[in-house]
Design a protein around this motif. Structure first.
Motif, PDB file in Angstrom:
ATOM      1  N   TRP A   9       0.666  -1.021  -0.120  1.00 29.79           N
ATOM      2  CA  TRP A   9      -0.246   0.094  -0.047  1.00 29.79           C
ATOM      3  C   TRP A   9       0.687   1.462  -0.364  1.00 29.79           C
ATOM      4  O   TRP A   9       0.937   1.976  -0.957  1.00 29.79           O
ATOM      5  CB  TRP A   9      -0.678   0.029   1.038  1.00 29.79           C
ATOM      6  CG  TRP A   9      -1.869   1.005   1.617  1.00 29.79           C
ATOM      7  CD1 TRP A   9      -2.905   1.984   0.737  1.00 29.79           C
ATOM      8  CD2 TRP A   9      -1.837   2.103   2.600  1.00 29.79           C
ATOM      9  NE1 TRP A   9      -3.074   2.717   1.481  1.00 29.79           N
ATOM     10  CE2 TRP A   9      -2.078   2.887   2.870  1.00 29.79           C
ATOM     11  CE3 TRP A   9      -0.262   1.895   3.804  1.00 29.79           C
ATOM     12  CZ2 TRP A   9      -2.094   4.164   3.446  1.00 29.79           C
ATOM     13  CZ3 TRP A   9      -0.426   3.123   4.334  1.00 29.79           C
ATOM     14  CH2 TRP A   9      -1.376   4.639   4.140  1.00 29.79           C
ATOM     15  N   LEU A  10       1.558   1.633   0.807  1.00 34.00           N
ATOM     16  CA  LEU A  10       3.197   2.427   0.359  1.00 34.00           C
ATOM     17  C   LEU A  10       3.627   2.380  -0.449  1.00 34.00           C
ATOM     18  O   LEU A  10       3.057   3.761  -0.788  1.00 34.00           O
ATOM     19  CB  LEU A  10       3.601   2.480   2.533  1.00 34.00           C
ATOM     20  CG  LEU A  10       4.505   3.188   2.735  1.00 34.00           C
ATOM     21  CD1 LEU A  10       4.478   3.173   4.093  1.00 34.00           C
ATOM     22  CD2 LEU A  10       5.284   3.135   1.196  1.00 34.00           C
ATOM     23  N   GLY A  16       7.796   6.477  -1.622  1.00 34.06           N
ATOM     24  CA  GLY A  16       7.949   5.761  -0.875  1.00 34.06           C
ATOM     25  C   GLY A  16       8.843   4.261  -0.673  1.00 34.06           C
ATOM     26  O   GLY A  16       9.412   4.237  -2.522  1.00 34.06           O
ATOM     27  N   ILE A  44       9.031   7.401   4.052  1.00 33.89           N
ATOM     28  CA  ILE A  44       7.231   7.466   4.428  1.00 33.89           C
ATOM     29  C   ILE A  44       7.148   8.866   4.264  1.00 33.89           C
ATOM     30  O   ILE A  44       7.203   9.491   4.386  1.00 33.89           O
ATOM     31  CB  ILE A  44       6.575   7.508   5.957  1.00 33.89           C
ATOM     32  CG1 ILE A  44       7.402   6.310   6.784  1.00 33.89           C
ATOM     33  CG2 ILE A  44       5.125   6.869   6.182  1.00 33.89           C
ATOM     34  CD1 ILE A  44       7.093   4.848   6.046  1.00 33.89           C
ATOM     35  N   VAL A  48       0.731   9.545   2.492  1.00 35.60           N
ATOM     36  CA  VAL A  48       0.197   8.742   3.551  1.00 35.60           C
ATOM     37  C   VAL A  48       0.650   8.862   4.895  1.00 35.60           C
ATOM     38  O   VAL A  48       0.153   7.611   5.344  1.00 35.60           O
ATOM     39  CB  VAL A  48       0.987   7.025   3.316  1.00 35.60           C
ATOM     40  CG1 VAL A  48       1.256   6.688   2.286  1.00 35.60           C
ATOM     41  CG2 VAL A  48       2.873   7.457   4.305  1.00 35.60           C
ATOM     42  N   TYR A  80      -6.886   4.489   3.268  1.00 41.04           N
ATOM     43  CA  TYR A  80      -5.883   4.304   4.100  1.00 41.04           C
ATOM     44  C   TYR A  80      -6.645   3.208   4.859  1.00 41.04           C
ATOM     45  O   TYR A  80      -5.499   2.664   5.997  1.00 41.04           O
ATOM     46  CB  TYR A  80      -5.724   5.143   5.438  1.00 41.04           C
ATOM     47  CG  TYR A  80      -5.547   7.123   5.571  1.00 41.04           C
ATOM     48  CD1 TYR A  80      -3.975   7.352   5.328  1.00 41.04           C
ATOM     49  CD2 TYR A  80      -6.473   7.990   5.248  1.00 41.04           C
ATOM     50  CE1 TYR A  80      -3.617   8.546   5.186  1.00 41.04           C
ATOM     51  CE2 TYR A  80      -6.233   9.266   4.946  1.00 41.04           C
ATOM     52  CZ  TYR A  80      -4.808   9.663   4.551  1.00 41.04           C
ATOM     53  OH  TYR A  80      -4.552  10.717   4.763  1.00 41.04           O
TER      54      TYR A  80
END
Length: 220
Positions: A9-10, A16, A44, A48, A80
């Protein structure tokens, strides 16, 4: 890259980065290969992060409501969702001080002698701190019970996992430990060495199989 759902997902957001030397487990983050001092392990991206600007009239109370709404109302429609699902379904409550046994809380109080500030250790709850916050009032008592249970957990999540009001997905799986065990540092976007969002870098050479530890406070 590691196959953990939050990693995929990230990485779907631009900017990322997750080192393929990391192993994300239920009890923390471990290394699968040797890591060099100053080696970058995570980036990060800002996209996000769950920050104050995402939440109207930001406070710990409104942030807790926002987290629960993401989980119970939006579910997989939340952008999220992998992070929210991890927080509510995977994160063990016994990792949170308010989820400790009375004996464990008493032991910490005995060690530090005086009450921890600003709240009594492990005793702060959503109900105590947010008595005037509007909540859902379903006609179904079971739904009300579920929502109240999630509010209690959401409160614990916010206070135990946020960094200066920010929730930082993936990095928050890294546990706290000081001394020689402390081997990971988090650089925020204001740091001249961080080029894109929050970056986690090795503070020293780390051997394969070690657990990564960051420091939440130099006092413990």
């Amino acid at each position: 890259a590691p196959s953990h759902p939050m990693v995929q997902w990230l990485l779907s957001f631009g900017g990322g980065f997750v080192s393929d030397k990391l192993d994300f487990r239920s009890d923390g983050v471990y290394t699968m290969m040797d890591i060099d001092e100053s080696e970058k392990l995570l980036t990060i991206p800002q996209a996000v992060l769950i920050q104050q600007e995402h939440i109207k009239d930001w406070s710990a109370c409104s942030a807790t409501l926002w987290l629960v709404d993401q989980y119970i109302m939006l579910e997989e429609d939340s952008e999220y969702w992998p992070f929210i699902q991890y927080l509510f379904e995977t994160l063990p409550e016994h990792h949170l001080p308010s989820g400790w046994s009375d004996e464990a809380k008493k032991l910490v109080k005995d060690i530090v002698v005086e009450e921890l500030e600003p709240r009594r250790f492990g005793e702060s709850t959503f109900d105590n701190e947010c008595p005037d916050v509007s909540r859902y009032n379903y006609r179904d008592d079971n739904l009300n019970m579920l929502y109240n249970k999630l509010l209690k957990k959401g409160w614990k999540i916010f206070w135990s996992r946020s960094w200066n009001g920010n929730l930082i997905p993936l990095f928050d799986m890294v546990n706290h430990r000081n001394g020689d065990w402390h081997n990971l540092d988090l650089l925020d976007p204001s740091d001249k060495y961080s080029s894109n969002g929050f970056e986690a870098v090795a503070l020293r050479n780390i051997s394969a199989g070690e657990q990564l530890y960051s420091s939440y406070s130099d006092c413990a």
